[in-house]
Scaffold this motif. Structure first.
Motif, PDB file in Angstrom:
ATOM      1  N   GLU A  14      17.787 -67.996 -41.343  1.00  0.00           N
ATOM      2  CA  GLU A  14      18.768 -68.839 -41.123  1.00  0.00           C
ATOM      3  C   GLU A  14      18.679 -70.123 -41.367  1.00  0.00           C
ATOM      4  N   ALA A  15      17.501 -70.725 -41.004  1.00  0.00           N
ATOM      5  CA  ALA A  15      17.590 -72.262 -41.259  1.00  0.00           C
ATOM      6  C   ALA A  15      17.293 -72.421 -42.662  1.00  0.00           C
ATOM      7  N   SER A  16      17.016 -71.771 -43.406  1.00  0.00           N
ATOM      8  CA  SER A  16      16.778 -72.053 -44.845  1.00  0.00           C
ATOM      9  C   SER A  16      18.177 -72.493 -45.542  1.00  0.00           C
ATOM     10  N   PHE A  17      19.207 -71.659 -45.004  1.00  0.00           N
ATOM     11  CA  PHE A  17      20.571 -72.031 -45.532  1.00  0.00           C
ATOM     12  C   PHE A  17      21.343 -73.098 -44.783  1.00  0.00           C
ATOM     13  N   ALA A  18      20.821 -73.271 -43.518  1.00  0.00           N
ATOM     14  CA  ALA A  18      21.428 -74.480 -42.653  1.00  0.00           C
ATOM     15  C   ALA A  18      20.265 -75.203 -42.043  1.00  0.00           C
ATOM     16  N   PRO A  19      20.155 -76.318 -42.663  1.00  0.00           N
ATOM     17  CA  PRO A  19      18.659 -77.139 -42.514  1.00  0.00           C
ATOM     18  C   PRO A  19      18.914 -77.869 -41.022  1.00  0.00           C
ATOM     19  N   LYS A  21      19.243 -76.471 -38.616  1.00  0.00           N
ATOM     20  CA  LYS A  21      18.794 -75.569 -37.407  1.00  0.00           C
ATOM     21  C   LYS A  21      17.318 -75.632 -37.414  1.00  0.00           C
ATOM     22  N   TRP A  22      16.638 -76.364 -38.413  1.00  0.00           N
ATOM     23  CA  TRP A  22      15.079 -76.500 -38.428  1.00  0.00           C
ATOM     24  C   TRP A  22      14.477 -77.276 -36.951  1.00  0.00           C
ATOM     25  N   SER A  23      15.424 -78.234 -36.453  1.00  0.00           N
ATOM     26  CA  SER A  23      14.975 -78.943 -35.487  1.00  0.00           C
ATOM     27  C   SER A  23      14.634 -77.962 -34.024  1.00  0.00           C
ATOM     28  N   LEU A  24      15.745 -77.135 -33.762  1.00  0.00           N
ATOM     29  CA  LEU A  24      15.746 -76.221 -32.705  1.00  0.00           C
ATOM     30  C   LEU A  24      14.698 -75.029 -32.522  1.00  0.00           C
ATOM     31  N   LEU A  25      14.571 -74.794 -34.145  1.00  0.00           N
ATOM     32  CA  LEU A  25      13.628 -73.564 -34.606  1.00  0.00           C
ATOM     33  C   LEU A  25      12.196 -74.253 -34.135  1.00  0.00           C
ATOM     34  N   LEU A  26      11.914 -75.425 -34.501  1.00  0.00           N
ATOM     35  CA  LEU A  26      10.510 -76.180 -34.226  1.00  0.00           C
ATOM     36  C   LEU A  26      10.413 -76.146 -33.027  1.00  0.00           C
ATOM     37  N   ASP A  28      11.460 -74.360 -30.333  1.00  0.00           N
ATOM     38  CA  ASP A  28      11.394 -73.095 -29.822  1.00  0.00           C
ATOM     39  C   ASP A  28      10.024 -72.459 -30.197  1.00  0.00           C
ATOM     40  N   LEU A  29       9.668 -72.752 -31.363  1.00  0.00           N
ATOM     41  CA  LEU A  29       8.232 -72.096 -32.057  1.00  0.00           C
ATOM     42  C   LEU A  29       7.022 -72.675 -31.219  1.00  0.00           C
ATOM     43  N   ALA A  30       7.172 -74.135 -31.057  1.00  0.00           N
ATOM     44  CA  ALA A  30       6.409 -74.834 -30.301  1.00  0.00           C
ATOM     45  C   ALA A  30       6.054 -74.300 -28.852  1.00  0.00           C
ATOM     46  N   LYS A  31       7.195 -73.836 -28.104  1.00  0.00           N
ATOM     47  CA  LYS A  31       7.035 -73.469 -26.806  1.00  0.00           C
ATOM     48  C   LYS A  31       6.405 -72.049 -26.758  1.00  0.00           C
ATOM     49  N   ALA A  32       6.533 -71.389 -27.988  1.00  0.00           N
ATOM     50  CA  ALA A  32       6.202 -69.962 -27.885  1.00  0.00           C
ATOM     51  C   ALA A  32       4.387 -69.882 -27.846  1.00  0.00           C
ATOM     52  N   ILE A  33       4.312 -71.123 -28.574  1.00  0.00           N
ATOM     53  CA  ILE A  33       2.596 -71.043 -28.650  1.00  0.00           C
ATOM     54  C   ILE A  33       2.001 -71.949 -27.494  1.00  0.00           C
ATOM     55  N   ASP A  34       2.925 -72.353 -26.546  1.00  0.00           N
ATOM     56  CA  ASP A  34       2.301 -73.262 -25.513  1.00  0.00           C
ATOM     57  C   ASP A  34       2.253 -74.815 -25.945  1.00  0.00           C
ATOM     58  N   GLY A  35       3.003 -75.191 -26.934  1.00  0.00           N
ATOM     59  CA  GLY A  35       2.977 -76.534 -27.582  1.00  0.00           C
ATOM     60  C   GLY A  35       4.022 -77.547 -27.159  1.00  0.00           C
ATOM     61  N   MET A  36       3.986 -78.694 -27.622  1.00  0.00           N
ATOM     62  CA  MET A  36       4.886 -79.808 -27.212  1.00  0.00           C
ATOM     63  C   MET A  36       6.107 -79.731 -28.065  1.00  0.00           C
ATOM     64  N   GLY A  37       5.898 -79.561 -29.422  1.00  0.00           N
ATOM     65  CA  GLY A  37       7.107 -79.739 -30.279  1.00  0.00           C
ATOM     66  C   GLY A  37       6.550 -79.295 -31.834  1.00  0.00           C
ATOM     67  N   GLY A  38       7.408 -79.582 -32.648  1.00  0.00           N
ATOM     68  CA  GLY A  38       7.115 -79.321 -34.216  1.00  0.00           C
ATOM     69  C   GLY A  38       7.827 -80.280 -34.927  1.00  0.00           C
ATOM     70  N   CYS A  39       7.312 -80.389 -36.395  1.00  0.00           N
ATOM     71  CA  CYS A  39       7.962 -81.576 -37.299  1.00  0.00           C
ATOM     72  C   CYS A  39       7.877 -80.601 -38.428  1.00  0.00           C
ATOM     73  N   LEU A  40       8.755 -81.152 -39.501  1.00  0.00           N
ATOM     74  CA  LEU A  40       8.735 -80.853 -40.953  1.00  0.00           C
ATOM     75  C   LEU A  40       8.681 -82.275 -41.583  1.00  0.00           C
TER      76      LEU A  40
END
Length: 366
Positions: A14-19, A21-26, A28-40
């Motif tokens: 979904e993020a690939s066609f709606a850039p 959405k990457w921020s929230l995806l990052l 939530d992905l970080a939370k799933a691995i017990d992380g602080m956040g993510g970036c591109l």
């Protein structure tokens, strides 16, 4: 951890066609691995376009603003390994190196970070996209179960990033089509000032007036090129003040022959998949009507008084007439004129008038 991978696959595409959405995806992905956040972010020398989760955005802003990109060996070392999958800090550095590496001692550790996982994706545009998830210092290195889950997501992340990059390239091409409607020589530049695309009018100025340099676009006139280099550096550091940067080009006889306008592509610099960063327009000298003072004030960062005097000069009034009309001393007019020269990049009154008469686009209302 198979469920971790499965719940994110649809969101990645979904993020690939709606850039946006990457921020929230990052996040939530970080939370799933017990992380602080993510970036591109794109891996380039100097300024870099990036998107980050809400929790990481302040850290990325400081990272770019405070010059840590020049000291960061993390990405370069990871890319040099040539590994196609996710890498941890301990894959890139030894435990001893982590204690002495400036990026960890000076930036990551003081901010409570320093453990993470990174993936480096080569794009068809020639850029490299870094996908990173950060973890707190206290949480320690990522456990194998998390790394395995991320590896299952890796093909989907790579495909999604490639799609987004292709869409960004199409945006650049659309920008090139837009330039044709200007009827003026114009080019779209990337974040480092490199020429991405230009219209046919600009092609006609290459290489006599404009040069497609290996690192950035260049101007044959050395003085104008130095001003362009400074303007591009200011844009890269976020100091462009949101206004066009304008300066004259001299011909071989040192006569002003054209004016260059460098305009920031607002918002585009934050889109890591669109390489559009600024637009360069060349306006040949013409007998245009004198521009209004407010336009000159905004374009050259003149003070209100300087802008009024500059507009009066463009109308053909002499220094003595300006002083009389405005009720100020002749030397005061000359003092303002010296400041006007400094800000506009010219040193003679005749060159200044030619420059001021050319700042309005053909057909624009004065």
């Amino acid at each position: 951890m198979a469920e971790l991978s499965e719940q994110f696959i649809d969101r990645i595409y979904e993020a690939s066609f709606a850039p946006e959405k990457w921020s929230l995806l990052l996040e939530d992905l970080a939370k799933a691995i017990d992380g602080m956040g993510g970036c591109l972010f794109t891996v380039v020398r100097g300024a870099s376009a990036y998107v980050a989760s809400q929790s990481m955005a302040p850290h990325l802003d400081a990272f770019m603003r405070d010059g840590w990109t020049e000291l960061n060996t993390r990405s370069a070392r990871a890319i040099a390994l040539g590994h196609p999958g996710f890498l941890t800090d301990l894959d890139v550095y030894s435990a001893a190196e982590l204690e002495t590496e400036p990026i960890y001692r000076g930036f990551l550790r003081p901010r409570g970070m320093g453990w993470g996982a990174g993936l480096y994706i080569p794009l068809a545009t020639g850029d490299i996209l870094a996908f990173g998830l950060e973890r707190s210092t206290d949480s320690g290195p990522l456990e194998s179960r998390y790394m395995e889950a991320l590896e299952r997501l890796r093909p989907h992340i790579v495909r999604a990033a490639t799609i987004s990059a292709q869409l960004g390239l199409e945006k650049t091409r659309a920008g090139a089509d837009m330039l044709e409607t200007l009827g003026l020589p114009a080019a779209i530049l990337g974040g480092q000032g490199q020429l991405l695309v230009c219209n046919r009018q600009m092609e006609g100025l290459i290489p006599d007036v404009i040069r497609d340099g290996s690192a950035r676009i260049q101007i044959a006139d050395k003085k104008a090129d130095a001003q362009l280099e400074a303007a591009l550096a200011a844009f890269a550091l976020g100091n462009g003040r949101g206004s066009a940067q304008s300066f004259p080009i001299a011909d071989r006889d040192r006569r002003t022959s054209a004016v260059v306008h460098l305009l920031p592509a607002k918002g585009a610099a934050l889109d890591i998949f669109s390489r559009i960063h600024s637009v360069l327009v060349v306006i040949p000298l013409s007998a245009s009507n004198a521009p209004p003072a407010k336009m000159l004030q905004a374009m050259f960062d003149f003070t209100p008084s300087e802008a009024r005097i500059a507009a009066a000069l463009a109308e053909g009034r002499s220094i003595d007439a300006i002083g009389e009309d405005f009720g100020i001393a002749r030397e005061t007019v000359r003092s303002h004129l010296r400041s006007i020269f400094a800000k506009s990049g010219v040193s003679k009154q005749s060159a200044l008038v030619r420059l001021l008469l050319s700042v309005t686009l053909p057909g624009a209302s004065s």
